[in-house]
Design a protein around this motif. Structure first.
Motif, PDB file in Angstrom:
ATOM      1  N   ASN A 255      -0.152   9.654   6.503  1.00  0.00           N
ATOM      2  CA  ASN A 255      -0.295   8.724   7.466  1.00  0.00           C
ATOM      3  C   ASN A 255       0.324   7.363   6.991  1.00  0.00           C
ATOM      4  O   ASN A 255       0.473   6.574   7.987  1.00  0.00           O
ATOM      5  CB  ASN A 255      -1.918   8.398   8.083  1.00  0.00           C
ATOM      6  N   ASP A 256       0.968   7.237   5.942  1.00  0.00           N
ATOM      7  CA  ASP A 256       1.603   6.062   5.372  1.00  0.00           C
ATOM      8  C   ASP A 256       3.039   6.185   5.890  1.00  0.00           C
ATOM      9  O   ASP A 256       3.556   7.067   5.863  1.00  0.00           O
ATOM     10  CB  ASP A 256       1.754   5.799   4.028  1.00  0.00           C
TER      11      ASP A 256
ATOM     12  N   ALA B 191      11.335   5.103   3.055  1.00  0.00           N
ATOM     13  CA  ALA B 191      12.573   5.243   3.560  1.00  0.00           C
ATOM     14  C   ALA B 191      13.454   6.334   3.148  1.00  0.00           C
ATOM     15  O   ALA B 191      13.087   6.754   1.818  1.00  0.00           O
ATOM     16  CB  ALA B 191      13.222   3.779   3.431  1.00  0.00           C
ATOM     17  N   LEU B 192      14.437   6.370   3.687  1.00  0.00           N
ATOM     18  CA  LEU B 192      15.813   7.322   3.424  1.00  0.00           C
ATOM     19  C   LEU B 192      16.746   6.356   3.058  1.00  0.00           C
ATOM     20  O   LEU B 192      17.222   5.689   3.519  1.00  0.00           O
ATOM     21  CB  LEU B 192      16.188   8.419   4.468  1.00  0.00           C
ATOM     22  N   TYR B 193      17.368   6.438   1.630  1.00  0.00           N
ATOM     23  CA  TYR B 193      18.419   5.853   1.126  1.00  0.00           C
ATOM     24  C   TYR B 193      19.609   6.444   1.223  1.00  0.00           C
ATOM     25  O   TYR B 193      19.845   8.015   0.947  1.00  0.00           O
ATOM     26  CB  TYR B 193      17.965   4.900  -0.214  1.00  0.00           C
TER      27      TYR B 193
ATOM     28  N   THR C 158      14.178   3.940   8.233  1.00  0.00           N
ATOM     29  CA  THR C 158      13.004   3.333   7.930  1.00  0.00           C
ATOM     30  C   THR C 158      11.771   4.129   8.606  1.00  0.00           C
ATOM     31  O   THR C 158      11.917   5.180   9.518  1.00  0.00           O
ATOM     32  CB  THR C 158      12.779   1.744   8.153  1.00  0.00           C
ATOM     33  N   ASP C 159      10.647   3.651   8.641  1.00  0.00           N
ATOM     34  CA  ASP C 159       9.363   4.292   9.204  1.00  0.00           C
ATOM     35  C   ASP C 159       9.287   5.650   8.972  1.00  0.00           C
ATOM     36  O   ASP C 159       9.316   6.622   9.656  1.00  0.00           O
ATOM     37  CB  ASP C 159       9.631   4.220  10.715  1.00  0.00           C
ATOM     38  N   VAL C 160       9.117   5.940   7.335  1.00  0.00           N
ATOM     39  CA  VAL C 160       9.322   7.305   6.876  1.00  0.00           C
ATOM     40  C   VAL C 160       7.897   7.628   6.212  1.00  0.00           C
ATOM     41  O   VAL C 160       7.550   6.722   5.583  1.00  0.00           O
ATOM     42  CB  VAL C 160      10.383   7.703   6.109  1.00  0.00           C
ATOM     43  N   GLY C 161       7.543   8.837   6.460  1.00  0.00           N
ATOM     44  CA  GLY C 161       6.063   9.122   5.927  1.00  0.00           C
ATOM     45  C   GLY C 161       6.491   9.891   4.455  1.00  0.00           C
ATOM     46  O   GLY C 161       6.523   9.180   3.576  1.00  0.00           O
TER      47      GLY C 161
END
Length: 332
Positions: free
Chosen positions: A163-164, A168-170, A183-186
């Motif tokens: 649930n976190d 992020a994906l870089y 952003t807003d990645v679990g």
């Protein structure tokens, strides 16, 4: 029937328990076999290297990198000195015996001859969230796109992992530029690209789906996401959790189901599961095409926290009647 013997899948049209439509278009004969001495407690990040005819992968929590030698039919294990976590491994273009490896909140350059029981860190390529002393995040899956850019994402590995949403994906580009792609990645996970259709595929396990993006191969920029496979259920306890991902030469996706004993072969244009490849262990983590003809599907699994025998083995699947695409190395 023993899943390690020949498996015959008959022509069916059905829906699985969680509402995923499965349409197996023809009778498929395939064989599943574990690779010898291939155990990894948390196997992940498979990469097939055409030059060495080897499958590289990692044992995340052990800080190990592994290599399966196709000609020798043998797996070599190597502990990276001073490293606790190793989440993915990708060879570096033009540098024999050099790899980028995800380790904690850093991506490191590692030297390994592919045989020695220990390997060493050359340098840190880049780190994320510097100065955040108490952040419990680590890199998870990572791959190079067909132009050699490294895409790698993070996940929380303590507390409420599913649930976190603060990961992020870089993207790392040749020359050292690092940017945030999403952003807003679990739990950042599987990646794949299709140059013919100019698409990128991405899995955030927490979303329990697979997304397709339009992809600008010149700029390395994904856009316009849409869900092509939904594994969520009205009862969240019945959700299937997609993990790693690969693609075949016809554009079909092969999605590892972390809690489902299976890999789903998916047509991303229709969202239909064309084939369910069943395994004798529950946690299927990722897959990569390999072998001299790129027609063997290599599959990593997890034994975490304490699953019975066969969990943690890396498997090869033959007889699928499909071929993969060459995997790309990272350009530094």
């Amino acid at each position: 029937m023993d899943l390690l013997s020949l498996i015959i899948i008959s022509l069916i049209l059905c829906s699985s328990a969680n509402g995923v439509e499965i349409d197996e278009e023809a009778t498929i004969l395939y064989k599943i076999e574990p690779l010898p001495n291939s155990y990894a407690h948390l196997g992940e990040g498979p990469h097939w290297d055409i030059e060495t005819q080897s499958l590289y992968y990692v044992d995340i929590d052990a800080g190990k990198i592994l290599r399966y030698d196709y000609q020798q039919n043998k797996v070599y294990h190597s502990k990276i000195k001073g490293i606790a976590l190793a989440s993915f491994i990708v060879p570096i273009e033009g540098q024999s015996g050099k790899f980028v490896v995800g380790s904690g909140r850093s991506v490191i350059v590692v030297s390994w001859d592919g045989v020695s029981e220990t390997s060493k860190v050359d340098r840190v390529l880049f780190s994320v969230l510097p100065g955040e002393k108490y952040v419990v995040y680590r890199f998870n899956d990572g791959k190079a796109d067909p132009r050699g850019r490294l895409f790698a994402g993070t996940m929380r590995y303590e507390g409420d992992v599913l649930n976190d949403r603060s990961s992020a994906l870089y993207k790392y580009e040749k020359g050292g530029k690092v940017t945030v792609v999403k952003t807003d990645v679990g739990i950042s996970n599987g990646l794949a690209w299709n140059e013919q259709t100019k698409k990128m595929y991405y899995i955030d396990t927490s979303d329990c789906n697979v997304k397709e993006y339009d992809y600008d191969f010149d700029a390395g920029v994904p856009s316009n996401p849409k869900v092509v496979l939904n594994l969520c259920n009205s009862n969240p306890q019945d959700n299937l959790w997609p993990d790693g991902l690969t693609i075949d030469s016809k554009g079909n996706l092969y999605v590892a189901i972390n809690n489902g004993h299976a890999i789903y072969k998916v047509n991303p244009s229709t969202g239909i599961v064309l084939l369910e490849i069943k395994f004798p262990t529950k946690q299927i983590t990722s897959a990569a095409w390999g072998g001299p003809n790129l027609d063997i599907l290599y599959v990593t699994t997890s034994a975490s926290p304490d699953l019975p025998a066969q969990a943690g083995s890396t498997y090869k699947v033959t007889g699928l009647g499909a071929r993969g695409l060459p995997m790309s190395k990272v350009q530094l």
